[in-house]
Design a protein around this motif. Structure first.
Motif, short mmCIF file in Angstrom:
data_model
loop_
_atom_site.label_atom_id
_atom_site.label_comp_id
_atom_site.label_asym_id
_atom_site.label_seq_id
_atom_site.Cartn_x
_atom_site.Cartn_y
_atom_site.Cartn_z
N GLY A 1 -56.75 -22.94 -62.11
CA GLY A 1 -55.30 -23.74 -62.44
C GLY A 1 -54.86 -22.20 -63.03
O GLY A 1 -53.53 -22.08 -63.22
N PRO B 1 -58.99 -25.99 -61.17
CA PRO B 1 -58.40 -26.67 -60.90
C PRO B 1 -59.63 -27.64 -61.25
O PRO B 1 -60.94 -27.89 -61.46
CB PRO B 1 -58.58 -26.96 -59.22
N LEU C 1 -44.32 -34.80 -64.93
CA LEU C 1 -45.64 -35.25 -63.79
C LEU C 1 -44.80 -35.30 -62.69
O LEU C 1 -45.63 -35.83 -60.99
CB LEU C 1 -46.26 -36.23 -64.21
N ARG D 1 -45.46 -32.79 -59.94
CA ARG D 1 -46.95 -33.39 -59.87
C ARG D 1 -47.83 -31.29 -59.76
O ARG D 1 -48.23 -30.80 -59.16
CB ARG D 1 -47.30 -33.54 -58.11
N PRO E 1 -49.54 -28.38 -60.08
CA PRO E 1 -50.76 -28.24 -60.22
C PRO E 1 -52.38 -27.89 -61.82
O PRO E 1 -52.65 -27.98 -62.39
CB PRO E 1 -51.26 -26.65 -59.39
N LEU F 1 -50.72 -28.34 -65.60
CA LEU F 1 -49.99 -29.47 -66.85
C LEU F 1 -50.92 -28.84 -68.16
O LEU F 1 -51.41 -28.73 -68.26
CB LEU F 1 -49.94 -30.69 -66.48
N LEU G 1 -55.20 -37.13 -62.93
CA LEU G 1 -54.13 -35.75 -62.20
C LEU G 1 -55.45 -35.48 -62.26
O LEU G 1 -55.80 -34.94 -61.40
CB LEU G 1 -53.42 -35.60 -63.40
N HIS H 1 -55.91 -31.84 -60.21
CA HIS H 1 -55.37 -30.44 -61.51
C HIS H 1 -56.03 -30.88 -62.78
O HIS H 1 -56.26 -30.81 -63.14
CB HIS H 1 -54.02 -31.88 -61.59
N ILE I 1 -55.27 -29.05 -66.30
CA ILE I 1 -54.76 -29.48 -67.63
C ILE I 1 -54.95 -28.29 -69.03
O ILE I 1 -56.73 -28.78 -68.68
CB ILE I 1 -55.11 -31.41 -67.91
#
Length: 578
Positions: A331, A356, A475, A478, A480, A482, A506, A511, A513
């Motif tokens: 990510g 991810p 969001l 969306r 990948p 956040l 998520l 995703h 984060i």
């Protein structure tokens, strides 16, 4: 000192009052805590004390509010300034000068205090709030938490008889929050200052309060009483109270110390539960629940015919599942990242990879570099040296239209993302910018922010409601990756639970984060991994249980209460007992 007499406030265009039937008194020299769900009207009640409601906000105030005998209907805010000091949720809206020392002195200059008095009080306040090293710093270069301490200091220097504080610790690290609250307690006990404050992080403040005023919901009359009385019925309460309710302790404990004194039987029950779990899975050689808490957050592989994985998931299904092993593009990748801002080394040779499906919590003192790192990941700040890669691109060299589909940031000031006149217009713009199906953003808003109508102006939302709307806007694309900067600032416990549910979903979808937070309870609830920063350096990086359990500052309340057993959340304890 402060008296509300059957007060209701209705803003222009609103069908119903924001607050109704508010009737309570704050005696001189007491600290009264105002609690309630996001949007219940806490900021409105605080604004009525300083006269900002209705003189500045507009609307109609019925009933009567008096402060030191002055009726706020007939006294405008400037006529109350010598009595009331106010700090709102947004420190930036509070500042009128450029540097820390000038800001601390400004209020006293406005009141015409002598220069020698001003100098002495500035020095005292710098020491009290740990701001001495920042005295010459431009306010624009400070972190959010440092700005909040300066805002609090600027209202302390004139020595007002009444302090009104809205979320005073929301952007502060645990140590800084304790320092600020200790200063407030000293003013109450030693000087006789009257303090009325609203705060969602009740685990930090409840034990300082003399009384609590609960606003149950918008328009409902308040409930008042001692902290223990109100916490017994309040829908918003800290983890120590939630654990006390679960264990059926009476009276409910309000501090970790009180809870630890009663926790021995609960520890025995948890040990028995752990032993039963070990016995049930003995054929597979599974560790018991307490041992599992100390281990990295991974499901042990089940032996043939064994039930290890199933038993573990049933006991700990609320704990975040481990980030999946993946060979996909990370990510985010940060290599030898350094950022110099003026004379300050904000970051120093940071190496970091976020996979991810992984949720990573950045923690550390105010000014440690958390927000700077997030800004580098979203391309707002270019590295001085080193590199940042997100989704295969370099953020600060990527066009915004392309970057928004790779990474999204919800900043500390979520209103910075909101520019339309209604919630519906914000949602329509978010769908258009993200190329999403119409109604995508509105569905997210309904999930995060139930009960908000389409025609509501974003500026009329509370801080927590603004955060939820800004998160929905981000969001919609969306992304990948956040990024969230202090995502629970202004959120009550129910709203935080909704946020946790969304973020877990998520992460389960892949995703990545990254959240910068001082909320140790949030990190314990959701993060797979914690990275601690100090003065721009990474000083710790590992599984959440390993990092927070070993830290007195960052350990959640449940961990402190049940030590040496290593539990993180009330949800874990509840499910283990079940």
């Amino acid at each position: 000192m402060i008296r509300f007499e059957d007060v209701s406030v209705t803003y222009d265009g609103a069908a119903e009052p924001t607050v109704r039937g508010v009737d309570f008194e704050v005696p001189e020299g007491e600290l009264v805590l105002l609690v309630g769900p996001s949007g219940a009207g806490k900021s409105t009640v605080l604004g009525a004390v300083s006269g900002l409601v209705p003189h500045f906000t507009g609307g109609t105030l019925r009933g009567r509010v008096t402060v030191a005998g002055r009726d706020t209907r007939t006294h405008k805010p400037r006529e109350l300034a010598d009595v009331v000091g106010t700090v709102g949720q947004d420190p930036l809206a509070h500042f009128v000068t450029d540097t820390v020392e000038d800001e601390l002195a400004y209020g006293m200059e406005s009141l015409g205090l002598a220069p020698d008095v001003m100098r002495r009080r500035v020095e005292e306040t710098l020491d009290l709030l740990g701001l001495t090293g920042l005295r010459d710093r431009p306010i624009a270069t400070l972190s959010g938490g440092q700005r909040q301490r300066v805002a609090i200091g600027s209202v302390l220097t004139p020595h007002p008889r009444v302090l009104v504080l809205d979320e005073p610790t929301s952007a502060l690290d645990p140590a800084a929050a304790e320092e600020v609250l200790a200063v407030l307690q000293r003013l109450v006990h030693d000087v006789g200052t009257t303090v009325l404050l609203a705060e969602h992080r009740l685990e930090r403040v409840i034990h300082y309060a003399d009384r609590v005023v609960l606003l149950p919901a918008p328009g409902e009359p308040p409930v008042t009483g001692t902290p223990a009385e109100v916490m017994a019925v309040s829908p918003v309460h800290p983890p120590v109270v939630a654990l006390g309710r679960l264990a059926d302790w009476s009276p409910l404990p309000l501090t970790v110390r009180d809870a630890r004194r009663r926790a021995a039987p609960l520890r025995e029950r948890l040990s028995a539960s752990a032993a039963a779990g070990t016995h049930a899975t003995a054929s597979a050689g599974a560790p018991g629940p307490v041992a599992q808490c100390a281990a990295p957050l991974q499901d042990a592989p089940a032996a043939a015919g064994g039930r290890t994985g199933t038993a573990r998931r049933s006991l700990f299904r609320r704990r975040p599942a481990p980030a999946p092993e993946t060979t996909r593009t990370p990510g985010a990748e940060v290599h030898a990242l350094s950022v110099r801002r003026g004379r300050i080394d904000a970051l120093r040779r940071i190496d970091l990879t976020v996979a991810p499906g992984e949720t990573l919590a950045l923690m550390g003192r105010n000014g440690a570099g958390k927000s700077t790192l997030l800004s580098c990941l979203v391309g707002l700040i270019a590295p001085s040296t080193g590199s940042v890669t997100v989704g295969g691109v370099t953020p600060h060299r990527t066009a915004p239209a392309d970057l928004v589909r790779r990474v999204g940031l919800v900043p500390q000031e979520p209103r910075d993302l909101l520019y339309a006149d209604t919630v519906a217009e914000e949602c329509t713009a978010a769908d258009r910018d993200a190329g999403a199906e119409p109604g995508t953003c509105r569905a997210l808003v309904s999930r995060l922010l139930p009960g908000i109508t389409d025609d509501t102006h974003p500026r009329d939302l509370s801080e927590g409601q603004c955060l939820a709307l800004a998160l929905a806007v981000v969001l919609t694309a969306r992304p990948p990756l956040l990024l969230l900067d202090e995502p629970t600032r202004g959120l009550d416990y129910a709203a935080k639970a909704r946020l946790v549910t969304v973020l877990r979903g998520l992460a389960a979808e892949g995703h990545a984060i990254v959240l910068a937070t001082h909320d140790v309870e949030l990190a314990a609830e959701i993060a797979h991994r914690v990275v601690l920063l100090a003065e721009g350096d990474v000083i710790a990086d590992g599984p959440t249980a390993q990092i927070v359990v070993s830290s007195p500052s960052f350990a959640p309340q449940v961990t402190k209460i049940l030590a040496p057993q290593q539990w993180l959340t009330v949800a874990e304890v509840r499910e283990a007992l079940a």
